[in-house]
Scaffold this active site. Structure first.
Site, PDB file in Angstrom:
ATOM      1  N   PHE A  22      45.368  34.102 -51.410  1.00 15.46           N
ATOM      2  CA  PHE A  22      45.952  32.889 -50.810  1.00 15.46           C
ATOM      3  C   PHE A  22      45.141  31.644 -51.118  1.00 15.46           C
ATOM      4  CE2 PHE A  22      43.378  31.657 -47.062  1.00 15.46           C
ATOM      5  CZ  PHE A  22      42.546  32.755 -46.904  1.00 15.46           C
ATOM      6  N   LYS A  23      43.885  31.828 -51.480  1.00 11.46           N
ATOM      7  CA  LYS A  23      43.013  30.679 -51.751  1.00 11.46           C
ATOM      8  C   LYS A  23      43.557  29.811 -52.871  1.00 11.46           C
ATOM      9  CE  LYS A  23      39.890  32.662 -49.125  1.00 11.46           C
ATOM     10  NZ  LYS A  23      39.267  32.162 -47.935  1.00 11.46           N
TER      11      LYS A  23
END
Ligand SMILES: Cc1ncc(COP(=O)(O)O)c(C=O)c1O
Ligand SMILES: N[C@@H](CCOP(=O)(O)O)C(=O)O
Length: 457
Positions: A109-110
């Site tokens: 998700f980063k």
């Protein structure tokens, strides 16, 4: 939009300044003075992820970027996310949805925030001609996403500290195999909290900070949090903007904090549920009111092996009604091992967050169960989320669990659960054959400073 520090002693900044600063000069974290209400919640369904991102991020950036600059940055950033929907929502069971946040270049998700802030940093640095040194602390995913997003960018050196021997092989190779000259992977003796503590030491040494133009891309950086708000909006829009719950696999508290901002902006989030692995300081704190740092225990969800959870400071600041002196006092007590949360603040936190903890065995069992029930193979972090979410399902209320990484980043844990090693996507072919470049460093701020001064280009 003006940004203030949780410790109340740092200059008030605009968005660009807060983004380039990372940690506030008084050691605190920047927050907007007020959270803007979002108008047009009902108009989002059917818009592209990029359109929603523009509408959500715009109120936070103020006059730091023109509309064209912001729109261009968003388009370039999300071109790198391979799925057409960018953050697709898939149904796991009736009423339970998985928000897949792992279709970016580093499969976590980063990428959603890191790709965007790299674009914004580039615009800002080109404009000012400033040269900066980014230093990041990672338990695996932030580091690989930062390296991917900032490699080769002019005027930027990137130093990433990761805990030696405590990230997955895929994560390590993602950080050690890029050959860009401005990228430096540092394997630190210790665990993630040591890396994060050293990072804060560097920021708090103002002479060093100014000498190297220190910048941070961990979620201590407000711009990271802003970008992570967007997918709460897209998920809620897909579900018709009716009251819903979110469960978030949590470590440094950035992702779930972004959810609380989405809620403050008007997204009808009923409950935000913190899901932790055996490193459960947040679950213990919300249950007992005692925030006491324990030993970091290595787990099969290594990116959440965190005890000192940076963004909790932001949540505390609001829970204490913006009392910066109280936060400063708590953070001083934290240096000695922990603190008690006042009754009023604990009640305020419990209005915002529920929590649950999952053992290693439950995580393995959940990967297996979800595979059997749906065919979906979860990464261990997402499995922690799903396991906690399943304990909080309520009839008629949609539950969204954030799937924070791709299973292929953690093949050992997945193999233990379901007997298969998920394949990496084609763009990562060759990862296991490339030479690694990494420097071993002691858990020591002075050693890090010397290394950074010597290596920066
Ligand atoms: C895969 C994965 N899941 C969950 C988390 C926890 O997110 P946060 O630190 O924002 O709480 C992380 C690390 O941050 C992660 O890398
Ligand atoms: N799990 C993270 C830890 C750092 O989180 P951040 O969101 O504060 O950058 C990681 O993968 O590094």
């Amino acid at each position: 939009m003006r940004y203030v520090s949780t410790r109340g002693q740092a200059p008030v900044l605009n968005f660009e300044q807060a983004m380039l600063s990372g940690l506030a000069r008084d050691g605190g974290l920047y927050l907007p003075e007020t959270v803007p209400a979002f108008s047009g919640l009902g108009e989002l369904d059917g818009l592209s992820y990029q359109d929603v991102a523009f509408r959500v991020v715009r109120p936070f950036t103020g006059d730091s970027f023109t509309d064209d600059e912001l729109r261009g940055a968003i388009d370039r950033a999300y071109d790198r996310i391979s799925h057409a929907a960018k953050a697709p929502l898939v149904q796991l069971a009736p009423g339970h949805h998985l928000l897949e946040l792992f279709h970016g270049p580093t499969l976590a998700f980063k990428d959603f925030a890191m790709q965007l802030i790299a674009q914004l940093f580039e615009i800002a640095l080109k404009r000012s001609g400033q040269r900066i040194t980014i230093v990041g602390a990672t338990s695996g995913d932030t580091g690989s996403a930062a390296i991917e997003a900032f490699r080769g960018i002019d005027n930027v050196d990137v130093f990433i500290m990761f805990p030696h021997g405590r990230v997955s092989e895929v994560q390590r190779r993602q950080m050690t195999t890029p050959d860009a000259e401005n990228v430096h992977a540092l394997a630190v003796t210790g665990h993630f909290d040591d890396c994060q503590a050293r990072l804060k030491d560097l920021f708090n040494d103002h002479v060093f900070r100014d000498q190297v133009g220190l910048a941070g891309v961990n979620s201590i950086n407000w711009a990271r949090v802003v970008a992570q708000i967007v997918y709460y909006f897209t998920a809620a829009a897909s579900l018709g903007m009716r009251p819903m719950d979110f469960t978030v696999p949590t470590g440094n508290f950035g992702d779930i904090f972004a959810g609380s901002i989405a809620r403050a902006m008007g997204v009808p989030i009923r409950r935000l549920i913190v899901a932790t692995n055996q490193n459960d300081i947040l679950h213990r704190a919300l249950s007992s009111g005692e925030y006491r740092v324990g030993t970091v225990e290595p787990s099969i969800s290594p990116s959440m092996d965190i005890q000192v959870s940076s963004n909790f400071e932001r949540a505390l600041y609001w829970a204490y009604g913006g009392d910066a002196a109280a936060i400063t006092q708590l953070m001083d007590e934290l240096k000695a091992g922990g603190f008690s949360i006042s009754q009023g603040a604990l009640e305020a936190l419990r209005e915002q967050y529920l929590s649950g903890r999952v053992s290693e065995e439950e995580t393995i069992a959940m990967i297996r169960t979800v595979r059997e029930e749906t065919g979906q193979v979860l990464c261990p972090h997402s499995a922690v989320g799903v396991a906690v979410a399943r304990k909080h399902l309520e009839p008629g209320i949609p539950m969204v669990t954030l799937a924070t990484a791709h299973a292929a980043k953690f093949p050992d844990a997945v193999e233990r659960a379901v007997g298969l090693r998920p394949a990496l996507p084609p763009h990562m072919d060759g990862l296991f054959d490339l030479p690694e470049r990494v420097t071993r460093v002691e858990n020591d701020a002075e050693a890090l400073k010397s290394l950074i001064l010597e290596r920066r280009t």
